[in-house]
Write a protein that holds these residues in place. Structure first.
Motif, PDB file in Angstrom:
ATOM      1  N   ARG A 337       0.840  -1.193   0.000  1.00 36.67           N
ATOM      2  CA  ARG A 337       0.000   0.000   0.000  1.00 36.67           C
ATOM      3  C   ARG A 337       0.878   1.246   0.000  1.00 36.67           C
ATOM      4  O   ARG A 337       2.057   1.187   0.312  1.00 36.67           O
ATOM      5  CB  ARG A 337      -0.875   0.021   1.264  1.00 36.67           C
ATOM      6  CG  ARG A 337      -1.614  -1.253   1.564  1.00 36.67           C
ATOM      7  CD  ARG A 337      -2.809  -1.435   0.702  1.00 36.67           C
ATOM      8  NE  ARG A 337      -3.782  -0.390   0.897  1.00 36.67           N
ATOM      9  CZ  ARG A 337      -5.088  -0.541   0.691  1.00 36.67           C
ATOM     10  NH1 ARG A 337      -5.556  -1.702   0.283  1.00 36.67           N
ATOM     11  NH2 ARG A 337      -5.911   0.452   0.862  1.00 36.67           N
ATOM     12  N   ASP A 514      -5.229   5.007   2.923  1.00 43.95           N
ATOM     13  CA  ASP A 514      -4.504   4.284   3.955  1.00 43.95           C
ATOM     14  C   ASP A 514      -4.175   5.225   5.104  1.00 43.95           C
ATOM     15  O   ASP A 514      -3.723   6.339   4.879  1.00 43.95           O
ATOM     16  CB  ASP A 514      -3.172   3.747   3.408  1.00 43.95           C
ATOM     17  CG  ASP A 514      -3.347   2.949   2.129  1.00 43.95           C
ATOM     18  OD1 ASP A 514      -3.463   1.729   2.230  1.00 43.95           O
ATOM     19  OD2 ASP A 514      -3.388   3.559   1.034  1.00 43.95           O
ATOM     20  N   TRP A 516      -1.811   5.259   8.467  1.00 44.19           N
ATOM     21  CA  TRP A 516      -0.708   4.502   9.071  1.00 44.19           C
ATOM     22  C   TRP A 516      -0.258   5.165  10.359  1.00 44.19           C
ATOM     23  O   TRP A 516      -0.306   6.388  10.481  1.00 44.19           O
ATOM     24  CB  TRP A 516       0.529   4.493   8.155  1.00 44.19           C
ATOM     25  CG  TRP A 516       0.357   3.981   6.780  1.00 44.19           C
ATOM     26  CD1 TRP A 516      -0.148   4.664   5.717  1.00 44.19           C
ATOM     27  CD2 TRP A 516       0.732   2.688   6.282  1.00 44.19           C
ATOM     28  NE1 TRP A 516      -0.110   3.863   4.599  1.00 44.19           N
ATOM     29  CE2 TRP A 516       0.427   2.654   4.913  1.00 44.19           C
ATOM     30  CE3 TRP A 516       1.313   1.558   6.880  1.00 44.19           C
ATOM     31  CZ2 TRP A 516       0.676   1.537   4.120  1.00 44.19           C
ATOM     32  CZ3 TRP A 516       1.554   0.452   6.091  1.00 44.19           C
ATOM     33  CH2 TRP A 516       1.228   0.440   4.725  1.00 44.19           C
ATOM     34  N   TRP A 529      -2.123  -0.212  10.557  1.00 43.85           N
ATOM     35  CA  TRP A 529      -2.697   0.238   9.288  1.00 43.85           C
ATOM     36  C   TRP A 529      -4.217   0.178   9.412  1.00 43.85           C
ATOM     37  O   TRP A 529      -4.756  -0.793   9.959  1.00 43.85           O
ATOM     38  CB  TRP A 529      -2.219  -0.663   8.139  1.00 43.85           C
ATOM     39  CG  TRP A 529      -2.891  -0.325   6.828  1.00 43.85           C
ATOM     40  CD1 TRP A 529      -2.466   0.553   5.883  1.00 43.85           C
ATOM     41  CD2 TRP A 529      -4.142  -0.860   6.348  1.00 43.85           C
ATOM     42  NE1 TRP A 529      -3.369   0.609   4.846  1.00 43.85           N
ATOM     43  CE2 TRP A 529      -4.399  -0.239   5.100  1.00 43.85           C
ATOM     44  CE3 TRP A 529      -5.056  -1.781   6.844  1.00 43.85           C
ATOM     45  CZ2 TRP A 529      -5.538  -0.530   4.350  1.00 43.85           C
ATOM     46  CZ3 TRP A 529      -6.207  -2.066   6.100  1.00 43.85           C
ATOM     47  CH2 TRP A 529      -6.421  -1.444   4.860  1.00 43.85           C
TER      48      TRP A 529
END
Ligand SMILES: [Zn+2]
Length: 756
Positions: A337, A514, A516, A529
């Motif tokens: 990703r 995404d 993080w 994540w």
């Protein structure tokens, strides 16, 4: 004479038997008795079963273990083969007894088979119990006894005996029937399992339960008679119930077993997983995921915890296990990703190591275009100039792209590969400057291991020979990451204020796909994540808002750990200009003497502090040639380039720009006018509009003197005049151009740019 003849016949028979035996050994009995597929077994840090996967042939058959459980072996031998330790594969006494019984009842009631003969039968695929097969099994048994030790024979028997349904071997059986390890079974439970291999049909068929209990209790009584159990133990044992419906084999860390079994299928895999932590974190992930699904339609989450000492995972949450979430089977720890900003600290560390920057060196933060790529900061504004460590903490895109162009993408890629990034599938031209902003995909696995590599190096105070990141550089990077002031993207940082001694960085990929957060202490690396496995973005989903809270909850469940010990090697005392962060020149006013990286010696001295000539009242700047020396006051001042100053003074009230030049007394020592956009040497990639002509570009410039007109020339042709806001839209054709600005006093600046 006769005895001689008899002896001759005897020795001929013996020889024939030996030959027959050897032929059997070489041609009929395989060197390896079993070659069946086995289940993949995952063990935790205490060698307990975390999970297993069924063998290829759909049997629950655990790999052979190298330990023997004495309680179970005692039950087995007392039930099946009392003289197991003394016979050589066949037991003449029990054969004789069986024959007597069989003749009396006129049929086969008892086999007289030893455990070794039963092992031979299993190895031959459980052929029908005919006299011929019995003889072959007896021959095999003798051969097996000659080849293997008694313990080896027991181990093979125990691992391959049938236990009803698709359960093979006692290890799978204990988990299916008792949900426990063999070592934790009672006498009654061991006795139940001991009678099963010869009558697997007895288990879980309602009508046979009485018969099964009878057999078990008979065995327990034998154990009592042989002095193995006392009276009380026997009474308690016969009162124990039989097992009920089989349990499901444990399935903790399901994504980890799938990941590891790619390379270790059918093996026992010993991990460092702490099952309590694994369980807690799976629950945490599921809870968060439930909240995120309801509030934001975010379906998936992953958490990885690494031990800094070993680099091994202590918990591996590949995804939520909430059945209502989508795509929960996808292991998001191994999914590639976009990492958002999470790689930025590595660039800072690499540049500190190679002596390209000092820890607090100013980096320009003004509009930028590199090969048509125009990064902007998260808050869409510019700071003019920022300290490198602040640029990392605040995750500013523009200064980081500038830093990358100093360091180069190619070198940064080598750094990342050395750190352990395995997913750089393309070359530098493909990634370009975007690599620092999330342009190259990573897995949570690699990301955590990359931070682990640095944390391990620092916690051991050891720098490997091939290291591309020095210990002092790691120290400064983690120090910056452990500070709490966070940018707007990470505005909710204050909720984590209680968290000390965690170095952490968040990231949000383009399109909010995404979220993080990765953090570390001297003991643990934690990576989180959050997002959708399908790749769908969710407005408002950021690393700090969605992944960091999970990460800090994980840290609160882990043991506290001390911060790393300060680094002394590779450090020395240096004079640093507090304003610019550069090594101080003798023109810097605000200097501090601090320990810093020895590598910083290679950086340039402060380019911003310089002498300027002012009138005595400091109202005007003057040129030394046009004013009598007595009227000049020469001072050293911190002066930013005009373009940087333009943005810098908006954010720094205490920054005092130089006063304008006295009329008719201008100098050339400092840029009075400058371009903000584009920079000198930039290549602009301009899209074509509907009619095929290139779209317009807005050029931007700045003058230190307010309310002064600027006159613009493109390739020496006058193109316009600007006043307060020095912006001009132009439509340059493809090719190389020169653009220049000039003010009333003749202060001039020209730059070259290309249009593609
Ligand atoms: Zn300075």
């Amino acid at each position: 004479m006769a005895s001689h003849k008899n002896r001759h016949i005897l020795s001929t028979l013996l020889l024939a038997f030996i030959i027959l035996f050897l032929v059997m050994h070489v041609f009929f009995i395989p060197s390896q008795l079993f070659s069946d597929a086995t289940s993949t077994i995952l063990l935790d840090d205490h060698h307990e079963l975390l999970g297993a996967r069924i063998a290829k042939d759909e049997q629950w058959r655990f790999p052979e273990t190298d330990t023997l459980n004495q309680r179970f072996v005692t039950c087995l031998i007392n039930y099946e083969d009392k003289r197991f330790y003394s016979h050589l594969g066949i037991d003449p006494i029990s054969i004789a007894r069986a024959m007597k019984k069989n003749i009396a009842s006129n049929g086969i009631k008892e086999g007289g088979s030893t455990l070794t003969m039963q092992l031979a039968r299993m190895a031959r695929g459980n052929q029908p119990r005919t006299l011929k097969n019995k003889l072959i099994e007896a021959m095999w048994a003798i051969d097996i006894e000659a080849t293997y030790s008694k313990d080896e024979i027991l181990r093979m028997y125990i691992s391959h005996a049938p236990f009803g349904g698709n359960i093979v071997g006692v290890d799978a059986a204990t988990w299916r029937y008792f949900y426990r390890d063999l070592s934790r079974l009672s006498w009654a439970e061991c006795a139940t399992l001991s009678v099963l291999p010869n009558a697997p049909a007895l288990i879980h068929l309602g009508k046979n339960r009485v018969r099964l209990k009878e057999k078990r209790d008979q065995l327990l009584t034998t154990l009592y008679k042989n002095g193995i159990l006392n009276k009380e133990e026997l009474e308690l044992s016969v009162n124990e119930p039989l097992p009920d419906v089989p349990y499901k084999i444990p399935n903790e860390a399901p994504h980890l077993i799938d990941y590891l079994s790619k390379k270790q299928k059918g093996k026992v895999i010993q991990t460092h997983i702490n099952s309590r932590l694994q369980h807690q974190l799976q629950k945490l992930a599921n809870n968060y995921c439930q909240i995120y699904t309801r509030s934001n339609y975010i379906e998936n989450i992953a958490i990885l915890v690494l031990d800094v000492e070993t680099g091994e995972p202590l918990a591996y949450i590949g995804n939520t296990t909430n059945p209502e979430s989508e795509a929960i089977q996808v292991d998001m720890i191994q999914a590639e990703r976009s990492p958002g900003s999470t790689l930025k600290p590595f660039l800072y560390a690499a540049m500190l190591t190679s002596g390209e920057i000092t820890p607090k060196q100013l980096i320009s933060d003004t509009p930028l275009s590199i090969n048509g790529f125009s990064p902007s900061n998260f808050n869409k504004s510019y700071n003019g100039s920022v300290h490198a460590d602040e640029a990392i903490i605040q995750s500013l895109n523009v200064p980081l792209v500038r830093m990358l162009s100093m360091h180069t993408t190619a070198r940064f890629m080598t750094d990342l590969k050395w750190l352990g990034l395995t997913t750089l599938h393309y070359d530098e031209d493909h990634y370009g400057a975007s690599i620092i902003l999330g342009g190259a995909e990573v897995t949570l696995w690699d990301l955590c291991h990359m931070y682990h590599k640095l944390a391990h190096q620092l916690s051991h105070n050891e720098e490997p020979k091939d290291s591309r990141i020095s210990l002092p550089a790691i120290w400064y990077t983690f120090d910056a990451m452990s500070r709490l002031n966070r940018p707007e993207e990470e505005a909710q940082w204050s909720q984590f204020k209680s968290m000390k001694n965690v170095a952490w960085k968040t990231g949000t990929s383009w399109g909010n796909r995404d979220a993080w957060s990765v953090g570390l202490t001297s003991k643990y690396v934690v990576g989180v994540w959050v997002g959708n496995a399908t790749g769908e973005g969710r407005a408002g989903m950021t690393g700090v808002g969605f992944a960091a809270p999970v990460m800090f909850d994980v840290f609160s469940m882990l043991e506290d750990s001390k911060w790393f010990s300060p680094v002394t090697k590779g450090m020395e005392l240096m004079n640093i200009c507090k304003q610019s962060g550069h090594i101080a020149s003798n023109l810097c006013n605000d200097v501090e003497t601090v320990m810093t990286l020895s590598a910083a010696k290679q950086t340039s001295t402060c380019p911003y502090c310089r002498y300027v000539h002012l009138t005595q009242d400091e109202k005007w700047q003057v040129n030394a040639d046009c004013v009598p020396t007595s009227e000049i006051k020469t001072v050293s001042r911190f002066v930013l380039p005009a373009a940087q100053e333009y943005y810098y003074q908006m954010k720094h009230a205490n920054y005092s720009p130089l006063p304008p030049f006295k009329e008719g007394c201008s100098g050339t020592s400092i840029d009075q006018v400058d371009f903000i956009y584009p920079e000198h040497g930039t290549t602009l990639i301009i899209p074509r509009g509907f009619n095929g002509t290139l779209e317009k570009v807005v050029f931007k410039a700045v003058s230190r003197k307010p309310n002064t007109p600027l006159y613009w020339h493109l390739d020496n042709c006058y193109v316009g005049e600007t006043h307060d806001e020095h912006q001009l839209s132009l439509q340059p054709d493809t090719g190389t151009h020169t653009i220049s600005i000039v003010d009333n006093e003749g202060n001039r600046k020209a730059i070259i740019f290309k249009v593609k």
